[in-house]
Scaffold this active site. Structure first.
Site, PDB file in Angstrom:
ATOM      1  N   HIS A 171       0.242   1.557  16.189  1.00 27.38           N
ATOM      2  CA  HIS A 171       0.101   0.386  17.078  1.00 27.38           C
ATOM      3  C   HIS A 171       1.253   0.330  18.092  1.00 27.38           C
ATOM      4  CE1 HIS A 171      -3.302  -1.158  14.835  1.00 27.38           C
ATOM      5  NE2 HIS A 171      -2.642  -0.965  13.722  1.00 27.38           N
ATOM      6  N   VAL A 177      -4.044 -15.293   7.755  1.00 24.42           N
ATOM      7  CA  VAL A 177      -3.119 -14.236   7.321  1.00 24.42           C
ATOM      8  C   VAL A 177      -3.384 -12.967   8.143  1.00 24.42           C
ATOM      9  CG1 VAL A 177      -2.439 -12.765   5.390  1.00 24.42           C
ATOM     10  CG2 VAL A 177      -2.848 -15.211   5.015  1.00 24.42           C
ATOM     11  N   ARG A 184       0.839  -1.198   0.000  1.00 29.44           N
ATOM     12  CA  ARG A 184       0.000   0.000   0.000  1.00 29.44           C
ATOM     13  C   ARG A 184       0.878   1.254   0.000  1.00 29.44           C
ATOM     14  NH1 ARG A 184      -3.541  -1.477   5.170  1.00 29.44           N
ATOM     15  NH2 ARG A 184      -1.527  -2.344   5.717  1.00 29.44           N
ATOM     16  N   ASN A 218      -2.235  -9.862   7.744  1.00 31.60           N
ATOM     17  CA  ASN A 218      -2.468  -8.593   7.017  1.00 31.60           C
ATOM     18  C   ASN A 218      -3.236  -8.869   5.730  1.00 31.60           C
ATOM     19  OD1 ASN A 218      -0.284  -9.865   5.773  1.00 31.60           O
ATOM     20  ND2 ASN A 218       0.528  -7.939   4.994  1.00 31.60           N
ATOM     21  N   VAL A 245     -14.195 -11.804  15.822  1.00 30.29           N
ATOM     22  CA  VAL A 245     -14.535 -11.177  17.105  1.00 30.29           C
ATOM     23  C   VAL A 245     -13.474 -10.142  17.491  1.00 30.29           C
ATOM     24  CG1 VAL A 245     -15.718 -13.227  17.973  1.00 30.29           C
ATOM     25  CG2 VAL A 245     -13.324 -12.878  18.507  1.00 30.29           C
ATOM     26  N   LEU A 246     -13.886  -9.208  18.298  1.00 29.65           N
ATOM     27  CA  LEU A 246     -12.925  -8.273  18.880  1.00 29.65           C
ATOM     28  C   LEU A 246     -13.428  -7.854  20.248  1.00 29.65           C
ATOM     29  CD1 LEU A 246     -10.392  -6.441  18.618  1.00 29.65           C
ATOM     30  CD2 LEU A 246     -11.887  -4.664  17.721  1.00 29.65           C
ATOM     31  N   SER A 306     -23.907 -15.876  20.561  1.00 25.11           N
ATOM     32  CA  SER A 306     -22.643 -16.624  20.594  1.00 25.11           C
ATOM     33  C   SER A 306     -22.399 -17.258  21.972  1.00 25.11           C
ATOM     34  CB  SER A 306     -21.499 -15.662  20.222  1.00 25.11           C
ATOM     35  OG  SER A 306     -20.260 -16.249  20.437  1.00 25.11           O
ATOM     36  N   ARG A 324     -26.374  -5.115  18.582  1.00 23.86           N
ATOM     37  CA  ARG A 324     -25.741  -5.342  17.274  1.00 23.86           C
ATOM     38  C   ARG A 324     -26.578  -6.319  16.436  1.00 23.86           C
ATOM     39  NH1 ARG A 324     -22.732  -2.665  13.686  1.00 23.86           N
ATOM     40  NH2 ARG A 324     -21.996  -4.152  12.140  1.00 23.86           N
ATOM     41  N   ALA A 351      -9.402 -12.568  13.044  1.00 27.59           N
ATOM     42  CA  ALA A 351      -8.965 -11.983  14.325  1.00 27.59           C
ATOM     43  C   ALA A 351      -7.554 -12.418  14.714  1.00 27.59           C
ATOM     44  CB  ALA A 351      -9.956 -12.346  15.422  1.00 27.59           C
ATOM     45  N   ILE A 352      -6.842 -13.014  13.789  1.00 26.34           N
ATOM     46  CA  ILE A 352      -5.487 -13.515  14.085  1.00 26.34           C
ATOM     47  C   ILE A 352      -4.553 -12.382  14.518  1.00 26.34           C
ATOM     48  CG2 ILE A 352      -4.706 -13.385  11.647  1.00 26.34           C
ATOM     49  CD1 ILE A 352      -3.748 -16.103  14.221  1.00 26.34           C
TER      50      ILE A 352
HETATM   51  N1  NAD Z   1      -6.358 -10.246   9.608  1.00 23.99           N
HETATM   52  C1  NAD Z   1      -6.499  -9.025   9.120  1.00 23.99           C
HETATM   53  O1  NAD Z   1      -5.893  -8.664   8.118  1.00 23.99           O
HETATM   54  C2  NAD Z   1      -7.456  -8.072   9.773  1.00 23.99           C
HETATM   55  C3  NAD Z   1      -7.857  -6.904   9.123  1.00 23.99           C
HETATM   56  C4  NAD Z   1      -8.791  -6.070   9.752  1.00 23.99           C
HETATM   57  C5  NAD Z   1      -9.290  -6.392  11.032  1.00 23.99           C
HETATM   58  N2  NAD Z   1      -8.839  -7.553  11.638  1.00 23.99           N
HETATM   59  C6  NAD Z   1      -9.327  -7.980  12.962  1.00 23.99           C
HETATM   60  O2  NAD Z   1     -10.641  -8.501  12.859  1.00 23.99           O
HETATM   61  C7  NAD Z   1     -11.230  -8.461  14.158  1.00 23.99           C
HETATM   62  C8  NAD Z   1     -12.620  -7.885  14.094  1.00 23.99           C
HETATM   63  O3  NAD Z   1     -12.532  -6.485  13.785  1.00 23.99           O
HETATM   64  P1  NAD Z   1     -13.812  -5.566  13.618  1.00 23.99           P
HETATM   65  O4  NAD Z   1     -13.353  -4.296  13.014  1.00 23.99           O
HETATM   66  O5  NAD Z   1     -14.895  -6.314  12.954  1.00 23.99           O
HETATM   67  O6  NAD Z   1     -14.215  -5.326  15.144  1.00 23.99           O
HETATM   68  P2  NAD Z   1     -15.639  -4.829  15.670  1.00 23.99           P
HETATM   69  O7  NAD Z   1     -15.392  -4.254  17.010  1.00 23.99           O
HETATM   70  O8  NAD Z   1     -16.344  -4.026  14.641  1.00 23.99           O
HETATM   71  O9  NAD Z   1     -16.485  -6.188  15.824  1.00 23.99           O
HETATM   72  C9  NAD Z   1     -16.181  -7.184  16.768  1.00 23.99           C
HETATM   73  C10 NAD Z   1     -17.475  -7.886  17.145  1.00 23.99           C
HETATM   74  O10 NAD Z   1     -17.129  -9.026  17.935  1.00 23.99           O
HETATM   75  C11 NAD Z   1     -18.198  -9.185  18.831  1.00 23.99           C
HETATM   76  N3  NAD Z   1     -17.796 -10.112  19.893  1.00 23.99           N
HETATM   77  C12 NAD Z   1     -17.015  -9.909  20.975  1.00 23.99           C
HETATM   78  N4  NAD Z   1     -16.896 -11.053  21.689  1.00 23.99           N
HETATM   79  C13 NAD Z   1     -17.605 -11.997  21.031  1.00 23.99           C
HETATM   80  C14 NAD Z   1     -17.878 -13.368  21.255  1.00 23.99           C
HETATM   81  N5  NAD Z   1     -17.374 -14.007  22.322  1.00 23.99           N
HETATM   82  N6  NAD Z   1     -18.641 -14.025  20.360  1.00 23.99           N
HETATM   83  C15 NAD Z   1     -19.151 -13.394  19.279  1.00 23.99           C
HETATM   84  N7  NAD Z   1     -18.945 -12.086  19.025  1.00 23.99           N
HETATM   85  C16 NAD Z   1     -18.181 -11.410  19.885  1.00 23.99           C
HETATM   86  C17 NAD Z   1     -18.512  -7.782  19.296  1.00 23.99           C
HETATM   87  O11 NAD Z   1     -19.790  -7.698  19.883  1.00 23.99           O
HETATM   88  C18 NAD Z   1     -18.423  -7.032  17.958  1.00 23.99           C
HETATM   89  O12 NAD Z   1     -19.687  -6.955  17.328  1.00 23.99           O
HETATM   90  C19 NAD Z   1     -10.254  -7.660  15.020  1.00 23.99           C
HETATM   91  O13 NAD Z   1      -9.445  -8.546  15.746  1.00 23.99           O
HETATM   92  C20 NAD Z   1      -9.432  -6.918  14.006  1.00 23.99           C
HETATM   93  O14 NAD Z   1      -8.165  -6.552  14.513  1.00 23.99           O
HETATM   94  C21 NAD Z   1      -7.935  -8.364  11.042  1.00 23.99           C
END
Ligand code: NAD
Length: 372
Positions: free
Chosen positions: A96, A298, A15, A300, A239-240, A220, A203, A268-269
């Site tokens: 970060h 992955v 990017r 990123n 999840v987050l 969940s 939500r 969520a890795i």
């Molecule tokens: N791998 C990648 O390249 C990449 C890229 C972007 C984001 N992410 C990751 O993806 C994840 C999600 O990000 P987001 O922006 O959607 O976050 P977000 O906060 O918008 O959504 C997270 C959701 O998880 C729910 N949650 C929490 N605990 C839970 C459980 N036990 N069971 C079910 N749901 C639960 C929350 O209520 C919320 O709705 C984060 O860890 C973020 O860092 C990874």
């Protein structure tokens, strides 16, 4: 203001901090935009595209860091870049800092003012500069999951949409936030039978109101998750829990209850993953097998679609970038408390509480930093 945009040097990062369209808008606001030669190539933007936008092409990162008032990037500055930052210079990028004491130390030592994309907020309590990358990762998840499900990749050999006479894939999305919602939309669009699990009732009400019968929602709980796992062809972890490692919602023992060749996509890795058997992988070698279940983890994901990601990020950062350039960081942050929330470092002092807590460092209140 002189705005400098160097080529990203972190491995596998394609990017770029500014698109030609962003450069054109900054130039129209009276700013000088310096782009490192080739900085846009990974996202499909040539030097000529930037020149046509009114930017100036500069050969080296050294020259850009030496002359720019503001540096705009994507990834956190690498050690060699941190050495080039100087007092009074403004840095606008993902940082970060909480898990990264070395970077924090170097930024403090540089004397620069650093605004982190990931802590800028919006009026609805969201993170507007993180959301575009969650949207990308969410929409990409069913696409890579569908590929993982193909036989040649070790998958179960199930087509997302099925065909007339053959049912669709069953997709379970755990977490219905930004990633999960976008993943569910795309999986449903591919014709899969999709259920989204979350623990937040507001939500789920929102998802039900907006998406109706496009996908199902469920609470969940451990029991319901276990039940749906047994039927799933694909599970997307989304999840987050802000500020915490992702909870482990699928154990290794549960893999034995799943259909052989099912795909687990753990978005969520980057927060440690929400499946016990997840470990971070790269685009070069994205999937692996545990007990006959294929894992895609992955860290990123947006890097796979660098052009889309660059443009999406650029759309989100542009209004803040223009405010910083037009008004200077102090006035821009005074006028916009959400941008002030992005301030992490100023003149040798940490200005973001969560980072201070994580690294056990003193923090200067951001409002005081405006006067420092
Ligand atoms: N791998 C990648 O390249 C990449 C890229 C972007 C984001 N992410 C990751 O993806 C994840 C999600 O990000 P987001 O922006 O959607 O976050 P977000 O906060 O918008 O959504 C997270 C959701 O998880 C729910 N949650 C929490 N605990 C839970 C459980 N036990 N069971 C079910 N749901 C639960 C929350 O209520 C919320 O709705 C984060 O860890 C973020 O860092 C990874």
């Amino acid at each position: 203001m002189k705005i400098g945009c160097p080529t990203e040097i972190k491995p596998q990062e394609f990017r770029v901090g500014m698109t030609p369209n962003a450069a054109q808008e900054a130039v129209a606001h009276g700013h000088e935009v310096l782009i490192q030669s080739g900085a846009g190539l990974g996202s499909g933007f040539t030097n000529e595209d930037y020149i046509a936008a009114g930017a100036v092409i500069i050969d080296t990162a050294e020259e850009i860091f030496a002359s720019a008032d503001m540096i705009v990037k994507v990834k956190e500055p690498q050690a060699i870049e941190r050495k080039m930052l100087r007092e009074g210079q403004l840095l606008f990028t993902y940082l970060h800092l909480a898990p990264d004491p070395e970077q924090t130390h170097d930024l403090l030592a540089s004397g620069c003012t650093a605004i982190a994309y990931e802590t800028v907020t919006d009026a609805s309590g969201g993170l507007p500069l993180l959301a575009p990358m969650s949207e990308v990762a969410g929409r990409l998840a069913p696409q890579v999951g569908a590929w993982t499900l193909q036989k040649a990749n070790g998958g179960r050999g199930v087509l997302m949409g099925g065909v007339p006479g053959v049912g669709p894939a069953k997709v379970l999305v755990i977490g219905g936030g930004v990633v999960g919602t976008h993943a569910a939309r795309i999986a449903a669009g591919m014709g899969a039978d999709v259920t989204v699990l979350d623990r937040s009732l507001p939500r789920m009400r929102y998802l039900d109101d907006v998406f109706g019968k496009v996908f199902k929602t469920g609470f969940s709980s451990a029991g319901y998750t276990a039940e749906l796992l047994q039927q799933a062809d694909m599970v997307i972890g989304a999840v987050l829990i802000p500020g915490a490692a992702a909870p482990k919602l699928v154990s290794r023992a549960q893999l034995a209850t799943m259909k052989p060749g099912a795909a687990l996509v753990d978005v969520a890795i980057d927060q440690g993953g929400c499946f016990e058997t997840s470990r971070a992988t790269t685009h070069a070698d994205p999937i692996y097998d545990v007990d006959g279940i294929m894992h895609y983890c992955v860290a990123n994901m947006p890097g796979a679609v660098a052009r889309t990601s660059t443009i999406a990020l650029g759309n989100a950062t542009l209004p803040f970038l223009l405010a910083l350039a037009d008004k200077g960081w102090r006035k821009a942050c005074e006028d916009d408390p959400h941008l002030l929330n992005g301030l992490n470092v100023h003149a040798g002092q940490l200005t973001y509480y969560a980072v201070g807590k994580a690294l056990e460092l003193d923090v200067l209140a951001p409002a005081l930093a405006l006067k420092a």
